[in-house]
Write an enzyme that holds these catalytic residues in place. Structure first.
Site, PDB file in Angstrom:
ATOM      1  N   HIS A  40       2.360 -14.624 -24.025  1.00 37.38           N
ATOM      2  CA  HIS A  40       1.533 -13.534 -23.925  1.00 37.38           C
ATOM      3  C   HIS A  40       0.054 -13.889 -24.434  1.00 37.38           C
ATOM      4  O   HIS A  40      -0.696 -13.089 -24.116  1.00 37.38           O
ATOM      5  CB  HIS A  40       1.803 -12.468 -24.696  1.00 37.38           C
ATOM      6  CG  HIS A  40       1.875 -12.444 -26.135  1.00 37.38           C
ATOM      7  ND1 HIS A  40       2.833 -13.141 -26.967  1.00 37.38           N
ATOM      8  CD2 HIS A  40       0.923 -11.855 -26.909  1.00 37.38           C
ATOM      9  CE1 HIS A  40       2.549 -13.012 -28.167  1.00 37.38           C
ATOM     10  NE2 HIS A  40       1.314 -12.254 -28.252  1.00 37.38           N
TER      11      HIS A  40
HETATM   12  C1  UD1 Z   1      -2.390  -8.183 -28.870  1.00 39.53           C
HETATM   13  C2  UD1 Z   1      -3.001  -9.169 -30.050  1.00 39.53           C
HETATM   14  C3  UD1 Z   1      -2.213 -10.343 -30.224  1.00 39.53           C
HETATM   15  C4  UD1 Z   1      -0.819 -10.101 -30.427  1.00 39.53           C
HETATM   16  C5  UD1 Z   1      -0.248  -9.195 -29.471  1.00 39.53           C
HETATM   17  C6  UD1 Z   1       1.361  -9.052 -29.854  1.00 39.53           C
HETATM   18  C7  UD1 Z   1      -5.409  -8.764 -29.930  1.00 39.53           C
HETATM   19  C8  UD1 Z   1      -6.458  -9.390 -29.708  1.00 39.53           C
HETATM   20  N1  UD1 Z   1      -4.450  -9.232 -29.476  1.00 39.53           N
HETATM   21  O1  UD1 Z   1      -2.204  -9.078 -27.563  1.00 39.53           O
HETATM   22  O2  UD1 Z   1      -2.569 -10.833 -31.457  1.00 39.53           O
HETATM   23  O3  UD1 Z   1      -0.126 -11.226 -30.427  1.00 39.53           O
HETATM   24  O4  UD1 Z   1      -0.937  -8.061 -29.167  1.00 39.53           O
HETATM   25  O5  UD1 Z   1       1.868  -8.594 -28.598  1.00 39.53           O
HETATM   26  O6  UD1 Z   1      -5.433  -7.484 -30.334  1.00 39.53           O
HETATM   27  N2  UD1 Z   1      -0.070  -4.073 -21.939  1.00 39.53           N
HETATM   28  C9  UD1 Z   1       0.819  -3.139 -21.166  1.00 39.53           C
HETATM   29  N3  UD1 Z   1       1.568  -2.290 -22.079  1.00 39.53           N
HETATM   30  C10 UD1 Z   1       1.430  -2.460 -23.100  1.00 39.53           C
HETATM   31  C11 UD1 Z   1       0.597  -3.303 -24.053  1.00 39.53           C
HETATM   32  C12 UD1 Z   1      -0.071  -4.230 -23.239  1.00 39.53           C
HETATM   33  O7  UD1 Z   1       0.700  -3.120 -19.975  1.00 39.53           O
HETATM   34  O8  UD1 Z   1       2.423  -1.447 -23.815  1.00 39.53           O
HETATM   35  C13 UD1 Z   1      -0.986  -4.735 -20.895  1.00 39.53           C
HETATM   36  C14 UD1 Z   1      -2.333  -4.250 -20.606  1.00 39.53           C
HETATM   37  O9  UD1 Z   1      -2.585  -4.613 -19.301  1.00 39.53           O
HETATM   38  C15 UD1 Z   1      -3.334  -4.614 -21.866  1.00 39.53           C
HETATM   39  C16 UD1 Z   1      -2.543  -5.997 -21.868  1.00 39.53           C
HETATM   40  O10 UD1 Z   1      -1.294  -5.958 -21.607  1.00 39.53           O
HETATM   41  O11 UD1 Z   1      -4.609  -4.642 -21.218  1.00 39.53           O
HETATM   42  C17 UD1 Z   1      -2.871  -7.158 -23.014  1.00 39.53           C
HETATM   43  O12 UD1 Z   1      -2.702  -6.027 -24.064  1.00 39.53           O
HETATM   44  P1  UD1 Z   1      -3.424  -6.287 -25.557  1.00 39.53           P
HETATM   45  O13 UD1 Z   1      -2.861  -5.143 -26.506  1.00 39.53           O
HETATM   46  O14 UD1 Z   1      -4.914  -6.132 -25.170  1.00 39.53           O
HETATM   47  O15 UD1 Z   1      -3.228  -7.646 -25.949  1.00 39.53           O
HETATM   48  P2  UD1 Z   1      -1.919  -8.434 -26.258  1.00 39.53           P
HETATM   49  O16 UD1 Z   1      -1.859  -9.630 -25.392  1.00 39.53           O
HETATM   50  O17 UD1 Z   1      -0.965  -7.398 -26.096  1.00 39.53           O
HETATM   51  N1  UDP Z   2       9.800  -9.418 -29.736  1.00 44.66           N
HETATM   52  C1  UDP Z   2      10.596  -8.361 -29.380  1.00 44.66           C
HETATM   53  N2  UDP Z   2      10.888  -8.286 -28.168  1.00 44.66           N
HETATM   54  C2  UDP Z   2      10.449  -9.217 -27.042  1.00 44.66           C
HETATM   55  C3  UDP Z   2       9.467 -10.287 -27.719  1.00 44.66           C
HETATM   56  C4  UDP Z   2       8.984 -10.230 -28.914  1.00 44.66           C
HETATM   57  O1  UDP Z   2      11.171  -7.788 -30.297  1.00 44.66           O
HETATM   58  O2  UDP Z   2      10.642  -9.013 -26.125  1.00 44.66           O
HETATM   59  C5  UDP Z   2       9.369  -9.582 -31.405  1.00 44.66           C
HETATM   60  C6  UDP Z   2       9.596 -10.911 -31.861  1.00 44.66           C
HETATM   61  O3  UDP Z   2      11.025 -11.163 -32.509  1.00 44.66           O
HETATM   62  C7  UDP Z   2       8.570 -10.832 -33.046  1.00 44.66           C
HETATM   63  C8  UDP Z   2       7.162  -9.845 -32.576  1.00 44.66           C
HETATM   64  O4  UDP Z   2       8.125  -9.269 -31.430  1.00 44.66           O
HETATM   65  O5  UDP Z   2       9.226 -10.164 -34.422  1.00 44.66           O
HETATM   66  C9  UDP Z   2       6.362 -10.857 -32.098  1.00 44.66           C
HETATM   67  O6  UDP Z   2       5.531 -10.096 -31.389  1.00 44.66           O
HETATM   68  P1  UDP Z   2       4.471 -10.922 -30.439  1.00 44.66           P
HETATM   69  O7  UDP Z   2       4.950 -12.249 -29.978  1.00 44.66           O
HETATM   70  O8  UDP Z   2       4.100  -9.691 -29.357  1.00 44.66           O
HETATM   71  O9  UDP Z   2       3.193 -11.164 -31.297  1.00 44.66           O
HETATM   72  P2  UDP Z   2       2.502 -11.998 -32.199  1.00 44.66           P
HETATM   73  O10 UDP Z   2       3.506 -12.375 -33.364  1.00 44.66           O
HETATM   74  O11 UDP Z   2       2.158 -13.465 -31.421  1.00 44.66           O
HETATM   75  O12 UDP Z   2       1.456 -11.551 -32.930  1.00 44.66           O
END
Ligand code: UD1
Ligand code: UDP
Length: 356
Positions: free
Chosen positions: A195
């Site tokens: 992601h």
């Molecule tokens: C964010 C964090 C990242 C973390 C991740 C955990 C920042 C800069 N990044 O990245 O560090 O690893 O969360 O998962 O804060 N979206 C949906 N539904 C949701 C959430 C997101 O559709 O419930 C889609 C939207 O199009 C959104 C995009 O995902 O714009 C990105 O979401 P965003 O929260 O900005 O960044 P993450 O990639 O989730």
């Molecule tokens: N995770 C989860 N379901 C999923 C993918 C990830 O419960 O479908 C959990 C994973 O085991 C970990 C956390 O979400 O505990 C990590 O989140 P993510 O990878 O979104 O963020 P990051 O750690 O990179 O910030």
């Protein structure tokens, strides 16, 4: 009142352990949800499974650029903190929600505790690095998941407010994994999560990740983050992804299911900070798809192996690593991230320093 500010999937997982520990000790707490993650399977499922009480507010700040999400969260957090007047704000990890909370709480002169302080990758092209550095420097008490993070904080002159507690994700992992014995799975797939901005902002990069999956050959199960699905669709790569015959894409899954899946994995392919670390809890080595050394100890013992999907040499090397991967018994897993009692150590440190 102790106010936790969260908004992203990994933050709910971290919050669960500290909330429970503070609750056990009778502290009054509430939760501000920025709304950065908002789908049922990116947010609600974690509150239900991990028995976290409902937030007092959801700021609906999700779904925009970095500045849009951060700014909207800041405005909402400011209003809430002025209303709640907490004695302490607790922030988690390195997301835009974390940064928003840090800037607002610091300017309102509310003490801040930062959970998962100190990881560094050394370059600002990783958006989370900006959030980590700013949050650590604005916080009053810092909880490090590992020794390398402690050393980073020391180098930045933050030693006097830092505590090495171990990783709070290990607390939550054990709480869930401990509910059932680790059984030998009938199938040992490769488990994938994907992601990060670095791996979704460019079509060619995404295509090369699909090619890497194809070349791994074994079945790859990928609970897919909505960002990745959306980017594949926007780039016209969705059909291509579905045509990768060994790749099973599912919706994001809850944490209970995720733990079970990781416990069955022979290898984990990921760009997630959390999942790459959890690979060592769950006994599957990790191919890490980002050029950053965030969990240096795991890399040092060759548990975590970096792969650049766009380099033929690196892919060949990764395929060799993958071909040797097999599940590792509990007693042989690396133990760099504490003893699973990070939350208790945090509460003790907060008390010692009179923050609670
Ligand atoms: C964010 C964090 C990242 C973390 C991740 C955990 C920042 C800069 N990044 O990245 O560090 O690893 O969360 O998962 O804060 N979206 C949906 N539904 C949701 C959430 C997101 O559709 O419930 C889609 C939207 O199009 C959104 C995009 O995902 O714009 C990105 O979401 P965003 O929260 O900005 O960044 P993450 O990639 O989730
Ligand atoms: N995770 C989860 N379901 C999923 C993918 C990830 O419960 O479908 C959990 C994973 O085991 C970990 C956390 O979400 O505990 C990590 O989140 P993510 O990878 O979104 O963020 P990051 O750690 O990179 O910030």
């Amino acid at each position: 009142m102790i106010t936790h500010i969260v908004g992203n999937r990994p933050q709910f997982i971290k919050l669960a352990a500290l909330y429970r520990e503070l609750d056990k000790e009778g502290y009054e707490q509430n939760i501000i949800h920025s709304g950065q993650h908002y789908d049922e399977n990116m947010s609600d499922v974690f509150f239900q499974e991990l028995q976290i009480p409902a937030p007092c507010v959801n700021l609906a700040a999700g779904g925009g650029s970095h500045a849009q999400v951060t700014a909207k969260a800041m405005v909402g957090i400011e209003e809430e903190l002025l209303r709640i007047k907490p004695r302490l704000v607790v922030l988690y990890g390195d997301t835009n929600t974390t940064l928003a909370g840090a800037v607002v709480a610091a300017k309102l002169c509310i003490p801040i505790a930062h959970v998962e302080a100190g990881p560094r990758v050394g370059h600002k092209s990783n958006p989370e690095e900006c959030n980590r550095i700013a949050t650590d420097h604005l916080s009053d008490v810092l909880f490090s998941p590992d020794q390398i993070s402690m050393d980073n904080l020391r180098r930045e002159g933050l030693e006097d407010r830092a505590f090495m507690t171990g990783d709070i994700m290990f607390d939550t992992y054990l709480a869930i994994a401990g509910q059932s014995a680790e059984e030998k799975a009938q199938e040992e797939p490769i488990v994938m999560t994907w992601h990060r901005q670095e791996n979704t902002a460019d079509r060619t990069r995404m295509e090369s990740i699909l090619r890497l999956v194809e070349r791994l050959g074994d079945r790859v199960i990928c609970p897919m983050h909505p960002r990745t699905r959306k980017c594949l669709q926007d780039y016209g790569l969705w059909e291509r992804a579905q045509a990768v015959s060994n790749l099973d894409i599912t919706d994001p899954i809850g944490y209970v299911e995720m733990v079970k899946l990781m416990q069955s994995a022979k290898l984990i392919l990921t760009d997630s900070g959390g999942v790459s670390k959890e690979s060592s809890f769950a006994g599957a080595k990790c191919l890490f798809m980002l050029d950053m050394d965030i969990w240096g100890d795991l890399a040092r013992v060759d548990w975590l192996h970096k792969v650049d999907p766009q380099s033929e040499e690196s892919v060949a090397d990764a395929l060799r690593f993958a071909s040797q991967a097999q599940r590792v018994a509990i007693e042989k897993r690396p133990k760099f991230y504490g003893d699973g009692h990070a939350a208790a150590k945090m509460v003790q440190a907060l008390r010692e320093r009179n923050f609670i």
